[in-house]
Scaffold this active site. Structure first.
Site, PDB file in Angstrom:
ATOM      1  N   ASP A 102      41.360  42.663  27.536  1.00 28.74           N
ATOM      2  CA  ASP A 102      42.393  43.096  28.288  1.00 28.74           C
ATOM      3  C   ASP A 102      43.184  41.614  28.763  1.00 28.74           C
ATOM      4  O   ASP A 102      42.615  40.518  28.637  1.00 28.74           O
ATOM      5  CB  ASP A 102      42.360  43.937  29.383  1.00 28.74           C
ATOM      6  CG  ASP A 102      43.615  44.876  29.678  1.00 28.74           C
ATOM      7  OD1 ASP A 102      44.593  44.373  29.418  1.00 28.74           O
ATOM      8  OD2 ASP A 102      43.329  45.741  30.502  1.00 28.74           O
TER       9      ASP A 102
HETATM   10  C1  BGC Z   1      46.938  46.232  30.718  1.00 32.45           C
HETATM   11  C2  BGC Z   1      46.971  46.556  29.429  1.00 32.45           C
HETATM   12  C3  BGC Z   1      47.883  46.177  28.576  1.00 32.45           C
HETATM   13  C4  BGC Z   1      47.926  44.853  28.568  1.00 32.45           C
HETATM   14  C5  BGC Z   1      48.998  44.198  27.419  1.00 32.45           C
HETATM   15  C6  BGC Z   1      46.983  44.639  30.681  1.00 32.45           C
HETATM   16  O1  BGC Z   1      47.539  44.260  31.863  1.00 32.45           O
HETATM   17  O2  BGC Z   1      45.874  46.444  31.430  1.00 32.45           O
HETATM   18  O3  BGC Z   1      46.703  47.885  29.537  1.00 32.45           O
HETATM   19  O4  BGC Z   1      47.829  46.652  27.196  1.00 32.45           O
HETATM   20  O5  BGC Z   1      48.045  44.266  29.466  1.00 32.45           O
HETATM   21  O6  BGC Z   1      50.132  44.300  28.026  1.00 32.45           O
END
Ligand code: BGC
Length: 722
Positions: free
Chosen positions: A258
């Protein structure tokens, strides 16, 4: 050549730096990033452009050209974006989609999102989110399927099929990413990014199955989560990533971290610095790092120093290249810019409307709905009656307010020329405590035949890092309901929300209550149809609605305890002296059951259940039982009923929940129609994981329950023999 051979052949030609480049993902289509692409130091970009179509596709193509034509080996990029519930055509939030219990329609909606996103050069979405969530304080409950592992599994698998289709290389399909692996939805206190403690049996029974379902449906990628899982952050957790996902399940795609979750292992307290975070992530099984730069800055040296084995790098890069081959990116990396005319087509809007219609859940109806056809005037009240951006909900980076049809617009359109629609918001927005508009709202409601009241949460109250310590309607909305209670007109509350709210304070004051979640672009027309009786509500709750925050977590698949409250022992009035008889697992000041249980939802008709029959009293291991029930529509209205099958294992070597959903079916019923509905229940559906992580079925007596909610069921018993 087969994909494996193409991957091997390419890997053999790559330098260590080029390999590690594939493992790095950056955000934003900057010139600096384009240079890194040319140097082979970036394998993926997310959010490459925020511009409008078709320019978006052009920017993506420029970056692909930098990769394909200007880097030494010409490896294409995989371009990612959060396409969570629709792209320009915004579908209901995933929690609402789960309420539809209509998986073919959910699949269609994901296919629409893929068609629109791919037309803008996007190859990969960070969806579905399949984190089971039992705490509505957690803002990200909006993004998933709710509290139940089976429903979340089916939702996730349907979305994977919809995004990827039978062949992900098709130009209108994109790669899915099941996230956030794993346990993220169990954050302590419902506070985002917080710690999770989940015993292995519970992980395997409740939190892992939805990921397994996505893997089985062919998900090409998974995302490792932010949370600390039993002391090891999920992004550095070899048990979850390498042992369960890659070894036990044989997952062949790749894992992306993530956002900065690799580097965040430093504040978590697992790693002392960025090199150590990079090492821990790769060792655990993370193949690509999103945004933070631990891999790009340190992996080459770590490999050269022998601290990260080359085989792990080859495995990671092989997986990434394999996905790029499966997506057809080597053969056709570019997006046809003219395809952006697929955005917001009538067909796409129709899917969005149908899904919004099916996701609404009717919780109360004192014959106030549907609204009578001969109304002369209708009052439309509340801060969300005409809030085009808020009705889209969280995570709608590409949704636009100007594409959205609000309930006010849709009701005006539907009732034009036959009923006077009058608007008085009452409150300027959801969080406002300014009651200056109440008098006008009361006057308008009193002047009209009925009042529809659009309440709830604005889009900014749910989603990532948007958690709440209270679950009531924000601002002065409860007061607005109270202010309208005595105007002498039917008051119908429609609640748009990203999570279960505590509606105890309003349910008695309204004549009907409909939960619409955040219904998306076509929320208005869907709601107008439901309110006017063009369609009947058919959604069921994918998550329990607590009476008060103090009950949380409250979910249907709880354990029985040694002192379950007997039926009717719901809450003891405050001040009642305690006597031994009252020593049950209850609260003194509130009922312990939820206000509305999982699976609950009314329609404009009436479904009744009878004749629960099993094909036999017993079955042996590996066999299947037929569970049949008759469902009857005892009304003059066509309805669709979600028939639910639950099972209980009343005695087991590890105690089991009082009920677990094992199957469901959406059944259309014409007025007066009766249908026999059958489910095939195999012994594999009765399995659970023991303390050693083994999946077992224990012989003995089981209860089977079928009904229209988790609390209203017919029951039978059967025995499983050795
Ligand atoms: C989130 C994810 C997301 C990623 C990309 C993160 O902060 O937890 O769910 O896909 O950002 O934007």
């Amino acid at each position: 050549m087969r994909v494996e051979e193409r991957v091997r052949e390419l890997l053999n030609r790559m330098t260590l730096a080029e390999k590690i480049g594939q493992m790095c993902q950056v955000t934003g289509g900057t010139e600096e990033h384009k240079d890194l692409v040319r140097q082979g130091r970036v394998g993926s970009i997310l959010n490459v452009s925020e511009s409008e179509a078709p320019d978006r596709a052009r920017v993506s193509n420029d970056f692909q050209a930098a990769a394909v034509k200007e880097s030494r080996l010409g490896v294409p990029l995989i371009i990612g974006r959060d396409v969570i519930h629709g792209f320009r055509t915004v579908m209901p939030i995933p929690l609402g989609q789960a309420a539809s219990f209509d998986m073919p329609l959910v699949e269609e909606a994901a296919a629409v999102a893929a068609r629109e996103a791919s037309a803008c050069g996007i190859n990969w979405t960070f969806a579905p989110m399949v984190d089971v969530a039992r705490d509505p304080r957690w803002g990200r409950i909006a993004e998933g399927g709710g509290e139940d592992p089976l429903l979340t599994s089916r939702l996730g698998a349907a979305m994977v099929r919809g995004f990827q289709g039978p062949d992900p290389a098709h130009p209108e399909r994109i790669a899915a990413c099941a996230k956030h692996y794993v346990g993220y939805g169990a954050a302590e206190g419902g506070r985002d990014y917080n710690t999770t403690w989940i015993p292995e049996g519970l992980l395997r029974d409740v939190y892992l199955p939805s990921f397994k379902a996505c893997v089985d449906a062919g998900a090409l990628t998974l995302m490792s989560a932010f949370n600390d899982l039993n002391g090891i952050p999920a992004t550095g957790n070899p048990w979850a990533l390498r042992q369960v996902l890659k070894t036990e399940w044989g997952f062949g795609g790749f894992v992306v971290s993530d956002w900065a979750s690799v580097e965040e292992m430093i504040p978590h307290g697992l790693c002392s610095d960025k090199p150590e975070a990079a090492r821990a992530a790769v060792a655990a099984g993370v193949d690509m790092e999103m945004v933070s730069a631990c891999f790009s800055e340190h992996l080459v040296q770590l490999v050269e120093a022998g601290r990260v084995p080359m085989e792990l790098i080859d495995d990671a890069v092989g997986r990434i290249l394999g996905v790029k081959f499966q997506l057809g990116l080597f053969d056709s990396p570019y997006t046809e810019e003219a395809r952006s005319n697929v955005l917001l087509t009538d067909g796409h809007l129709d899917v969005a409307k149908r899904l919004a219609t099916e996701s609404c859940v009717l919780l109360k109806n004192d014959e106030a709905l549907p609204l009578p056809g001969d109304m002369g005037s209708l009052a439309v009240i509340g801060p969300l009656a005409d809030a085009p951006v808020d009705q889209l909900g969280c995570w709608t980076m590409d949704g636009r307010g100007e594409d959205t049809v609000t309930p006010l617009q849709a009701l005006r359109e539907a009732l034009r020329g036959r009923c006077d629609v009058r608007h008085a918001p009452g409150l300027p927005d959801c969080r406002s405590t300014d009651t200056a508009g109440f008098a006008e709202a009361r006057r308008v409601a009193g002047d009209c035949d009925a009042a529809v009241l659009f309440l709830g949460e604005d889009a900014g109250l749910s989603g990532e890092a948007h958690c709440r310590a209270f679950l009531d309607l924000p601002g002065a909305q409860e007061e607005l309901v109270a202010a309208l209670a005595d105007v002498g007109r039917p008051v119908i509350a429609i609640v748009m929300t990203g999570r279960p709210l505590t509606l105890t304070g309003i349910v008695e004051h309204v004549n009907a209550l409909l939960v619409a979640w955040h219904p998306g672009t076509m929320g208005g027309p869907a709601l107008a149809d439901l309110l006017l009786g063009v369609s009947s509500p058919s959604g069921k709750l994918p998550v329990s609605f607590p009476r008060t925050i103090g009950q949380v977590p409250v979910y249907y698949a709880h354990k029985n305890t040694g002192r379950p409250a007997p039926p009717g022992k719901e809450g003891v009035p405050v001040g009642t002296p305690l006597d031994p008889e009252s020593f049950f697992s209850t609260y003194l000041d509130m009922h312990h059951s939820p206000l509305f249980p999982f699976g609950y939802g009314l329609s404009y008709g009436a479904a009744s259940y009878s004749n629960l029959k099993l094909s036999g009293p017993a079955l042996s291991m590996g066999e299947t039982l037929e569970v049949a029930v008759t469902v009857t529509n005892d009304s003059a209205v066509a309805i669709e009923e979600v028939v639910q099958l639950y099972v209980r294992d009343p005695v087991a070597s590890l105690t089991r929940p009082v009920k677990e959903l094992k199957d469901f079916m959406r059944v259309p019923l014409a007025p007066g129609e009766s249908r026999k509905v059958s489910f095939a229940l195999g012994t594999e559906h009765l399995a659970f994981h023991n303390g050693d992580g083994q999946r077992i079925v224990e012989p003995g007596v089981f209860h089977v329950m079928v009904g229209g909610s988790s609390q209203d069921v017919l029951k039978a018993e059967f025995t499983v023999t050795d």
